[in-house]
Scaffold this active site. Sequence first.
Site, mmCIF file in Angstrom:
data_model
loop_
_atom_site.group_PDB
_atom_site.id
_atom_site.type_symbol
_atom_site.label_atom_id
_atom_site.label_comp_id
_atom_site.label_asym_id
_atom_site.label_seq_id
_atom_site.Cartn_x
_atom_site.Cartn_y
_atom_site.Cartn_z
ATOM 1 N N PRO A 125 1.114 -1.564 0.187
ATOM 2 C CA PRO A 125 0.131 -0.085 -0.141
ATOM 3 C C PRO A 125 0.631 1.011 0.027
ATOM 4 O O PRO A 125 0.863 1.724 1.281
ATOM 5 C CB PRO A 125 -1.145 0.430 1.450
ATOM 6 C CG PRO A 125 0.007 -0.864 2.333
ATOM 7 C CD PRO A 125 0.554 -2.349 1.647
ATOM 8 N N CYS A 126 1.707 1.658 -1.257
ATOM 9 C CA CYS A 126 2.215 2.997 -0.989
ATOM 10 C C CYS A 126 1.121 4.136 -1.228
ATOM 11 O O CYS A 126 1.666 4.603 -0.576
ATOM 12 C CB CYS A 126 3.063 3.206 -2.505
ATOM 13 S SG CYS A 126 2.514 2.515 -3.880
#
Length: 163
Positions: A125-126
Amino acid sequence: HDALPISPMLRLPSPLGTIEVAWRETGLTWLALGAPDPLHGGPDPFGVEAALLRYFSGELHALDHLPVAPEGTELQLAVWAALREIPPGETRTYADLARMVGRNARSARAVGTACGHNPVALVVPCHRVIGNDGDLTGFAWGKARKRWLLIHEKALRQQSLGL
């Protein structure tokens, strides 16, 4: 998003556009937003489609169990592993992420570059990493999608963004 995916491909519809997924035996190697039209009926060895449906329906931890097997440098792999430690509903700055991988805050730019090369969006989850000033910077699939994801995960309130 720089490298081309390896092996089998699956395309699935989502609220953010078509999602394209590739994998190898050990885990996901690619997950990109905004792919061409969805294709159904292909193999889905890790249950990505069901996990994405649950995630977009509000089960925010539904992607946590999906295995990933991206290829990258030592720093990239460390950053991508650290990203998976940021829970839904929370954000970190690039400086925070640098500290999470044992670097000082001055390494934020290198960490941001590693973040930007994340080949497995959503699962790694950047989108949960923001600028020091709270700006929604640095998401390969656009600020609008990043905003949507953070609102979906309740890390941001719609009202605070004037939406």
